[in-house]
Design a protein around this motif. Structure first.
Motif, PDB file in Angstrom:
ATOM      1  N   ALA A 146       0.368  -1.515  -0.150  1.00 28.67           N
ATOM      2  CA  ALA A 146      -0.166  -0.550   0.457  1.00 28.67           C
ATOM      3  C   ALA A 146       1.116   1.469  -0.286  1.00 28.67           C
ATOM      4  O   ALA A 146       0.480   2.237  -0.357  1.00 28.67           O
ATOM      5  N   ASN A 147       1.884   1.142   0.952  1.00 31.69           N
ATOM      6  CA  ASN A 147       3.121   2.341   0.689  1.00 31.69           C
ATOM      7  C   ASN A 147       3.974   2.419   0.236  1.00 31.69           C
ATOM      8  O   ASN A 147       4.700   3.720  -0.149  1.00 31.69           O
ATOM      9  N   GLU A 148       4.668   1.526  -0.633  1.00 31.78           N
ATOM     10  CA  GLU A 148       5.952   1.194  -1.203  1.00 31.78           C
ATOM     11  C   GLU A 148       5.698   1.058  -2.897  1.00 31.78           C
ATOM     12  O   GLU A 148       6.145   1.984  -3.797  1.00 31.78           O
ATOM     13  N   GLU A 149       4.914   0.022  -3.248  1.00 33.08           N
ATOM     14  CA  GLU A 149       4.432  -0.268  -3.950  1.00 33.08           C
ATOM     15  C   GLU A 149       3.741   0.034  -5.246  1.00 33.08           C
ATOM     16  O   GLU A 149       3.789   0.269  -5.647  1.00 33.08           O
ATOM     17  N   TYR A 150       2.868   0.797  -4.671  1.00 33.19           N
ATOM     18  CA  TYR A 150       1.528   1.002  -4.796  1.00 33.19           C
ATOM     19  C   TYR A 150       1.818   2.578  -5.966  1.00 33.19           C
ATOM     20  O   TYR A 150       1.260   2.961  -7.056  1.00 33.19           O
ATOM     21  N   PRO A 151       2.417   3.483  -5.224  1.00 29.34           N
ATOM     22  CA  PRO A 151       2.622   4.747  -5.398  1.00 29.34           C
ATOM     23  C   PRO A 151       3.459   4.446  -6.992  1.00 29.34           C
ATOM     24  O   PRO A 151       3.771   5.493  -7.766  1.00 29.34           O
ATOM     25  N   GLN A 152       4.593   3.275  -6.978  1.00 26.82           N
ATOM     26  CA  GLN A 152       5.550   2.844  -7.755  1.00 26.82           C
ATOM     27  C   GLN A 152       4.495   2.545  -9.386  1.00 26.82           C
ATOM     28  O   GLN A 152       4.623   3.029  -9.960  1.00 26.82           O
ATOM     29  N   ILE A 153       3.992   1.769  -8.636  1.00 28.00           N
ATOM     30  CA  ILE A 153       3.381   1.173  -9.916  1.00 28.00           C
ATOM     31  C   ILE A 153       2.176   2.272 -10.711  1.00 28.00           C
ATOM     32  O   ILE A 153       2.253   2.074 -11.732  1.00 28.00           O
ATOM     33  N   VAL A 154       1.587   3.401  -9.358  1.00 26.52           N
ATOM     34  CA  VAL A 154       0.563   3.881 -10.045  1.00 26.52           C
ATOM     35  C   VAL A 154       1.672   5.130 -11.396  1.00 26.52           C
ATOM     36  O   VAL A 154       1.110   5.455 -12.115  1.00 26.52           O
ATOM     37  N   GLY A 189       6.392  10.392 -13.508  1.00 24.67           N
ATOM     38  CA  GLY A 189       8.046  10.389 -12.803  1.00 24.67           C
ATOM     39  C   GLY A 189       8.772  11.277 -13.438  1.00 24.67           C
ATOM     40  O   GLY A 189       8.819  11.222 -14.907  1.00 24.67           O
ATOM     41  N   PRO A 190      10.425  12.364 -12.548  1.00 22.85           N
ATOM     42  CA  PRO A 190      10.693  12.179 -13.562  1.00 22.85           C
ATOM     43  C   PRO A 190      11.900  11.092 -14.819  1.00 22.85           C
ATOM     44  O   PRO A 190      11.685  10.250 -13.874  1.00 22.85           O
ATOM     45  N   ALA A 191      12.078  11.875 -15.503  1.00 27.69           N
ATOM     46  CA  ALA A 191      12.784  11.026 -16.433  1.00 27.69           C
ATOM     47  C   ALA A 191      13.981  10.302 -15.501  1.00 27.69           C
ATOM     48  O   ALA A 191      14.587   9.081 -16.369  1.00 27.69           O
ATOM     49  N   ASN A 192      14.813  10.631 -14.496  1.00 23.41           N
ATOM     50  CA  ASN A 192      15.777  10.076 -14.104  1.00 23.41           C
ATOM     51  C   ASN A 192      15.190   8.890 -13.676  1.00 23.41           C
ATOM     52  O   ASN A 192      16.148   7.744 -12.955  1.00 23.41           O
ATOM     53  N   ALA A 193      13.970   8.811 -13.468  1.00 22.18           N
ATOM     54  CA  ALA A 193      12.944   7.615 -12.999  1.00 22.18           C
ATOM     55  C   ALA A 193      13.148   6.278 -13.589  1.00 22.18           C
ATOM     56  O   ALA A 193      12.566   5.431 -13.289  1.00 22.18           O
ATOM     57  N   SER A 194      13.045   6.832 -14.876  1.00 14.99           N
ATOM     58  CA  SER A 194      12.537   6.027 -15.774  1.00 14.99           C
ATOM     59  C   SER A 194      12.714   4.212 -15.549  1.00 14.99           C
ATOM     60  O   SER A 194      12.099   3.809 -15.954  1.00 14.99           O
ATOM     61  N   HIS A 195      13.804   4.462 -15.816  1.00 13.06           N
ATOM     62  CA  HIS A 195      14.831   3.167 -15.434  1.00 13.06           C
ATOM     63  C   HIS A 195      14.544   2.831 -14.361  1.00 13.06           C
ATOM     64  O   HIS A 195      14.661   1.212 -14.695  1.00 13.06           O
ATOM     65  N   ALA A 196      14.497   2.707 -12.903  1.00 13.17           N
ATOM     66  CA  ALA A 196      14.323   2.612 -11.534  1.00 13.17           C
ATOM     67  C   ALA A 196      12.515   1.831 -11.716  1.00 13.17           C
ATOM     68  O   ALA A 196      12.305   0.789 -11.657  1.00 13.17           O
ATOM     69  N   LEU A 197      12.144   2.245 -12.513  1.00 13.02           N
ATOM     70  CA  LEU A 197      10.636   2.309 -12.514  1.00 13.02           C
ATOM     71  C   LEU A 197      10.603   0.657 -13.509  1.00 13.02           C
ATOM     72  O   LEU A 197       9.847  -0.123 -13.834  1.00 13.02           O
ATOM     73  N   ARG A 198      10.947   1.038 -15.042  1.00 14.49           N
ATOM     74  CA  ARG A 198      11.058   0.088 -15.431  1.00 14.49           C
ATOM     75  C   ARG A 198      11.545  -1.370 -14.761  1.00 14.49           C
ATOM     76  O   ARG A 198      11.168  -2.684 -15.075  1.00 14.49           O
ATOM     77  N   ARG A 199      12.561  -1.592 -14.048  1.00 10.89           N
ATOM     78  CA  ARG A 199      13.600  -2.439 -13.201  1.00 10.89           C
ATOM     79  C   ARG A 199      12.521  -2.402 -12.729  1.00 10.89           C
ATOM     80  O   ARG A 199      12.370  -4.194 -12.884  1.00 10.89           O
TER      81      ARG A 199
END
Length: 563
Positions: free
Chosen positions: A351-359, A366-376
């Motif tokens: 609910a607090n860590e994964e859900y916001p990332q999945i959204v 998300g910022p451009a530099n976060a795209s790699h982490a989000l894809r991972r």
């Protein structure tokens, strides 16, 4: 850490098998215990060893298997051994004892050595070891590129949209051909000669072989099995009823269904509690509110949280329909949600860590530099299907051990087509579980196309008279081994089994702490004391699923409305 976790298992690799003295051959008298390799098992109180057993107990000329075994010494005056299987199939007994020694000693009273082993097909110490049919994850991905094996099944509206039905059924001949080809790949692989020797009957006989060496050929065998480990248990108590000591089976697979039907046909009956557990999740989120659950807004009720999850699934669904190369599909999200139903202790993290990332991933934010982490992160989601075990090779080739065992033990091929399988999935999503009825892939569905059956399969009867009474345990709400399966096994065994239920949700009773359940396990294992049949234990009141919210709070507020 509950010992039932079926998420991908890190298979143990020892620096050198030579650091252990090999045991005697079949019929030998001892296992030579030695220190476990410190780079893998860092608990120096644990001992490791090997035992050689026949690959085929009915045909010794086939050769030997080698079992990698681990032991945690009793903390009190030793009364013998308790054998433990952590489930799967494909769970590592070595890893599970390393992780859960304290809990296992606690629930068994500390008066037994805890003994487990990597069953055939598990890890790289037991021989036969892990079953691989592809050279690498890249090889596997290339083979299944463009199919639902990688993306999951896309559906919305509880699989009532005609376009979704048509799209899935159009893939039926493609997927059937792929799974038939996978079966032939496995038969050509280095694992091929072992495929018919990794089944559950062999696991039962292997346990008896270990017990004969450690405790004597006539000693009662004590066993604790969870999840798939209960299938080993129900086969054991009926194959060797005269050897039954103190046995606890927790989170039960229905042995009759497994013996008489294809697993793909009965999988829907295993999902009967999933949507209620999902309602428990959204209820807990609503009760704790925004401070304890990022998916909640002030004043939200459970149905408001559900609407957000459904909107997220719909956004991912729409994005996938528009562009097949999206980071996360709705099918993958369903797999993630299904995995979360196993373990309520993980819900705050979801609910607090994964859900916001999945959204962020689904909305392309998300910022451009976060795209790699989000894809991972999205790649991690793809590979976290709790039903699919990943391998330990450096290239992370998928393990086919779970499939080899489940399907090797399955009934003979009956001419079931992938169209039949898909129509069953559509029905399950409509009538059994809206949330997880379309979870894909799952090993159960491959058995209709798996070309190998085990050298020995136990098909019943499952109502033998046992040397000692056993304990059968289940949560009221279990996402994969539901209460009716435990009730059926207990009914089959009649006076020889006592059924105890835990008033909670999650996979096996160890998914949440219960002093009541632990006390019953302990009293049974140490004194042979059994509670009245049908006893119900509560989850500990001080265990908060979400901040300020315990299991009883959630059960009291679950909405009756369908989700």
């Amino acid at each position: 850490m509950p010992y039932h976790n079926l998420a991908p298992i890190l298979v143990l690799a020892f620096a050198s098998a030579a650091s252990y003295a090999a045991s005697s051959h079949h019929g030998g008298s001892h296992i030579e215990w030695a220190a476990c390799d410190a780079s893998v098992v860092n608990d120096t109180s644990l001992s490791c060893g090997f035992l050689e057993v026949p690959l085929d107990y009915h045909d010794p000329s086939v050769g030997n298997a080698r079992l990698a075994i681990i032991k945690a010494n009793a903390t009190g005056e030793r009364r013998g051994s308790v054998f433990f299987n952590p489930g799967g199939p494909g769970g590592s007994g070595l890893q599970s004892v390393q992780e859960d020694k304290e809990l296992l000693l606690q629930v068994t009273g500390g008066v037994y050595d805890i003994v487990s082993w990597d069953p055939r097909g598990v890890g790289n110490l037991t021989i036969p070891g892990e079953i691989f049919c592809f050279d690498s994850f890249a090889d596997y991905s290339a083979f299944f590129k463009g199919t639902i094996e990688l993306t999951g099944i896309e559906e919305t509206g509880n699989f009532t949209e005609p376009a979704d039905v048509k799209a899935l059924l159009e893939q039926a001949p493609i997927m059937q051909k792929k799974y038939e080809e996978v079966g032939q790949r496995c038969r050509r692989s280095s694992s091929s000669k072992y495929l018919k020797y990794v089944g559950t009957a062999a696991a039962v006989r292997d346990m008896v072989s270990i017990a004969n060496v450690l405790d004597g050929p006539n000693a009662p065998i004590n066993y604790l099995g969870i999840s798939y480990g209960t299938l080993i248990g129900s086969w054991f108590v009926n194959m060797f009823p005269e050897r039954v000591g103190r046995v606890i089976l927790d989170g039960v697979l229905d042995p009759i269904a497994f013996a008489t039907e294809e697993p793909g046909k009965t999988f829907s009956s295993q999902l009967v509690s999933v949507d209620t557990i999902y309602k428990a999740l959204i209820t807990g989120c609503a009760l704790t509110g925004p401070s304890g659950c990022a998916a909640a807004s002030k004043g939200d009720g459970p149905l408001d949280i559900d609407a957000k999850f459904q909107a997220l699934l719909k956004t991912a669904y729409d994005a996938t329909k528009a562009n097949a190369s999206v980071p996360i599909t709705s099918g993958q999200l369903r797999v993630e949600l299904f995995g979360e139903m196993y373990s309520p202790v993980s819900w705050p993290n979801l609910a607090n860590e994964e859900y916001p990332q999945i959204v962020q991933i689904v909305n392309g934010e998300g910022p451009a530099n976060a795209s790699h982490a989000l894809r991972r992160r999205s790649k991690d989601l793809v590979r976290r299907n709790p039903l699919v075990k990943r391998g330990s090779q450096s290239n992370d080739s998928p393990s086919y051990t779970s499939i080899a065992i489940l399907c090797g033990d399955s009934v003979d091929l009956r001419g079931t087509t992938m169209e039949d399988v898909f129509k069953g999935i559509i029905s399950t999503a409509r009538n059994v579980s809206h949330i997880s009825g379309s979870v894909w892939p799952a090993p159960f569905y491959q058995c209709a196309f798996w070309p190998v059956r085990s050298a020995e399969r136990y098909e019943g009867p499952f109502n033998k008279t046992l040397a000692n009474r056993i304990l059968v345990a289940s949560n009221i709400l279990d996402p994969i081994t539901p209460l009716p399966s435990a009730e059926r096994l207990a009914a089959l065994l009649g006076q020889d089994a006592v059924l105890i239920r835990q008033n909670g949700f999650g996979h096996t009773t160890e998914s949440a702490p219960s002093a009541c359940m632990n006390g019953i396990f302990n009293a049974y294992m140490t004194n042979g004391t059994l509670p009245p049949n049908g006893t119900v234990c509560e989850v500990d009141a001080d265990f908060e699923v979400f901040d300020g919210v315990n299991t009883l709070d959630i059960l009291a507020h679950i909405p009756s409305t369908d989700v």
